[in-house]
Design a protein around this motif. Structure first.
Motif, mmCIF file in Angstrom:
data_model
loop_
_atom_site.group_PDB
_atom_site.id
_atom_site.type_symbol
_atom_site.label_atom_id
_atom_site.label_comp_id
_atom_site.label_asym_id
_atom_site.label_seq_id
_atom_site.Cartn_x
_atom_site.Cartn_y
_atom_site.Cartn_z
ATOM 1 N N CYS A 1 -8.290 -0.249 -4.303
ATOM 2 C CA CYS A 1 -7.750 0.709 -5.279
ATOM 3 C C CYS A 1 -8.093 2.140 -4.842
ATOM 4 N N VAL A 2 -7.112 3.036 -4.949
ATOM 5 C CA VAL A 2 -7.330 4.451 -4.609
ATOM 6 C C VAL A 2 -7.790 5.195 -5.862
ATOM 7 N N GLU B 1 -14.582 6.723 0.790
ATOM 8 C CA GLU B 1 -13.381 6.846 1.635
ATOM 9 C C GLU B 1 -12.096 6.570 0.859
ATOM 10 N N ARG B 2 -12.226 5.985 -0.324
ATOM 11 C CA ARG B 2 -11.017 5.706 -1.120
ATOM 12 C C ARG B 2 -10.711 6.830 -2.115
ATOM 13 N N GLU C 1 -5.051 6.363 5.200
ATOM 14 C CA GLU C 1 -4.277 5.384 4.416
ATOM 15 C C GLU C 1 -4.229 5.810 2.951
ATOM 16 N N VAL C 2 -5.349 6.337 2.460
ATOM 17 C CA VAL C 2 -5.399 6.788 1.065
ATOM 18 C C VAL C 2 -4.442 7.964 0.876
ATOM 19 N N GLN D 1 -1.800 8.578 2.645
ATOM 20 C CA GLN D 1 -0.432 8.050 2.744
ATOM 21 C C GLN D 1 -0.007 7.393 1.431
ATOM 22 N N LYS D 2 -0.918 6.643 0.834
ATOM 23 C CA LYS D 2 -0.585 5.935 -0.409
ATOM 24 C C LYS D 2 -0.281 6.933 -1.529
ATOM 25 N N LEU D 3 -1.094 7.984 -1.615
ATOM 26 C CA LEU D 3 -0.853 8.992 -2.657
ATOM 27 C C LEU D 3 0.432 9.770 -2.369
ATOM 28 N N SER D 4 0.708 9.963 -1.091
ATOM 29 C CA SER D 4 1.917 10.683 -0.716
ATOM 30 C C SER D 4 3.157 9.873 -1.126
ATOM 31 N N ASP D 5 3.152 8.572 -0.856
ATOM 32 C CA ASP D 5 4.270 7.700 -1.259
ATOM 33 C C ASP D 5 4.421 7.694 -2.779
ATOM 34 N N PHE D 6 3.285 7.630 -3.463
ATOM 35 C CA PHE D 6 3.288 7.598 -4.931
ATOM 36 C C PHE D 6 3.901 8.902 -5.480
#
Ligand SMILES: NC(=O)c1ccc[n+]([C@@H]2O[C@H](COP(=O)([O-])OP(=O)(O)OC[C@H]3O[C@@H](n4cnc5c(N)ncnc54)[C@H](O)[C@@H]3O)[C@@H](O)[C@H]2O)c1
Length: 504
Positions: free
Chosen positions: A114-115, A136-137, A164-165, A167-172
């Motif tokens: 989970c981020v 790191e998350r 990766e975190v 990237q995930k927030l960017s996609d969100f």
């Protein structure tokens, strides 16, 4: 990757939390909301439903979509409710101890993948993350108010935050219709860092006695192309709030001169001149509307003759046309006559230095800012010895075609040149320090601050060589490190390439 099957947690049901919930629901995500104050959650749920239903009434979404979005919100009664979330966004009180406490707790509740994101606007993200076993998350995820309308979000990568975190927030962010921009964990992140010049340089101009507050706004709106002048903007945000941000970022950067605030700020805060919210700031407000202040009309005066020295073609043409239309003789002799008004067009230099360098009689010299077009406003500047008659003659002539004229005391860079150069220089420094990429700097500033152009694009528009000339001339004149040109600006200007040029 995120997908709309991801479950989003939002912590904090205040101004920001409810906006984040609304855009996440509208992006199709199921959302869980919690706040230490249960009433705040209930209020937020009603508010969010109202906003979503209003969107359906306006025809932006269907009734069925509105039903789905509203049905996708779950109010939870403890942080354990976040256990199955893929991303949790925190938007509670701006206090490090409180945020560390909740991040420490969240870290134990959620899954390892989970981020955890914080909407902090001023705290060090690494310090918030340090309370977690898995720092790191953790990243910053800084939205602007009001969240649904301000379509940019800063993803703040702290020292330990993984790519990766980010990237995930960017996609969100993209799935919610927001433009993500990535900044490293530094004071003010990207947007508030880039915003340091507009207000502080405007204050510097006033504190130096060059002109008063309102003319600075007039020039930045009409010549600079800004929707709001710097003081109008400070009235909107509240000088008490903006003054604290000025101090905080300046001090976090160890008193870097480029961000230096001005003593006038605290004097005005002490006097309670906060702005729109309490009815008096740089302007007076009645019923939340600004009381208009009429500008002084141009005097009914004209020069006997006018001489234009080393001017740009645009300035020369306008002055020639105005002179011809008003029966003013053009003095094109190599040494202007004793009765001739002498117009100069310095870039970065003040009127005094320009007059001396060109061997002119400073009593007859009036400078005009040539850089921002002369169709919507003209800025004139006198030397300390320019006679009032010459000043009024220039003001009268330049005001003859109904374009407003602002007359100021001597200043290297007039008003717009120095403020724009300061904005561009700080934008260049953000690029130089790799705080953000050149792809992100301009969109972040346009969307987050509402400037007409981002700093790098504005620099290219004016010309990097001219911005360098202004910064260097100001640095030479004042000897103040505030004006030293950024290395990024200097190299690109010297090479004659765009400020967006990255190193290979
Ligand atoms: N308001 C803005 O313009 C703005 C812009 C960008 C970022 N931010 C940041 O967003 C965050 C929230 O700001 P806001 O304006 O929404 O604040 P707000 O005061 O409107 O709401 C904060 C909410 O957090 C809740 N809260 C406080 N302590 C809590 C705790 N320990 N646990 C759970 N809930 C708690 C409060 O009950 C309240 O509902 C802050 O970090 C702020 O700096 C605010």
């Amino acid at each position: 990757m995120t997908s709309q099957t991801d479950i989003i947690g939002v912590m904090g049901a205040g101004a920001m939390g409810r906006g984040i919930v609304q855009i996440a629901l509208s992006g199709g995500y199921p959302v869980k909301l919690w706040d230490a104050n249960a009433e705040a959650c209930a209020d937020a749920a009603k508010f969010i439903e109202r906003m979503i239903r209003r969107n359906a009434e306006k025809g932006n979404i269907t009734e069925a979509e509105a039903d789905t979005y509203v049905g996708n919100l779950t109010i939870i009664d403890s942080i354990e409710g976040y256990a199955d979330c893929d991303i949790v966004v925190e938007a509670i009180l701006e206090n490090l101890d409180v945020k560390q406490q909740v991040f420490g707790d969240l870290d134990k509740v959620v899954r390892p993948d989970c981020v955890l994101a914080s909407n902090t606007s001023s705290l060090v993200v690494a310090a918030i993350a340090s309370a977690c076993e898995h720092p790191e998350r953790v990243a910053g995820f800084h939205f602007f108010n009001p969240v649904p309308l301000m379509k940019v979000v800063e993803i703040v990568q702290a020292v330990r935050t993984t790519d990766e975190v980010v990237q995930k927030l960017s996609d969100f962010a993209k799935a919610m219709g927001h433009r993500p921009v990535v900044a490293i964990d530094t004071p003010g992140f990207l947007v508030n860092h880039a915003g340091r010049a507009y207000g502080t340089e405007a204050f510097r101009i006033v504190s130096e006695g060059i002109t008063d507050y309102l003319p600075v706004d007039d020039v930045m709106r009409d010549a600079g192309g800004f929707r709001m002048g710097p003081f109008e903007l400070l009235d909107l945000t509240g000088l008490d709030v903006s003054g604290a941000v000025m101090d905080s970022i300046y001090n976090q950067f160890y008193q870097e001169a480029r961000y230096r605030p001005n003593a006038l700020v605290n004097q005005r805060i002490a006097a309670g001149l906060y702005g729109r919210k309490n009815g008096s700031g740089f302007y007076a407000y009645e019923d939340n509307k600004r009381v208009p202040v009429p500008e002084a009309p141009s005097p009914d005066a004209l020069p006997a003759a006018v001489s234009v020295v080393h001017a740009t073609a645009e300035v020369a043409d306008i002055i020639t046309d105005l002179a011809k239309a008003n029966g003013v003789a053009i003095d094109d002799s190599a040494t202007p006559g004793a009765d001739s008004l002498v117009i100069v067009t310095p870039i970065g230099k003040d009127a005094t230095t320009t007059a001396l360098e060109l061997g002119l009689n400073a009593e007859n010299v009036v400078a005009i800012d040539p850089l921002f077009g002369l169709k919507s406003r003209r800025t004139l500047m006198t030397t300390p010895v320019t006679t009032p008659a010459m000043r009024d003659a220039a003001w009268g002539l330049l005001g003859k075609d109904a374009v407003p004229v602002t007359v100021i005391h001597d200043s290297p860079g007039f008003i717009a040149q120095r403020i724009i150069a300061a904005i561009v220089n700080i934008g260049c420094e953000i690029a130089q320090q790799r705080i953000a990429s050149t792809e992100d700097i301009d969109p972040a500033v346009e969307l987050g601050l509402g400037y007409p152009r981002g700093p790098l694009a504005y620099g290219d528009f004016v010309g990097a060589d001219k911005i360098l000339a202004i910064s260097q001339a100001m640095f030479d004149f004042y000897g103040d490190p505030r004006y030293r040109p950024s290395a990024w600006l200097k190299r690109r200007a010297l090479l004659g390439v765009s400020l967006l040029t990255n190193e290979g």
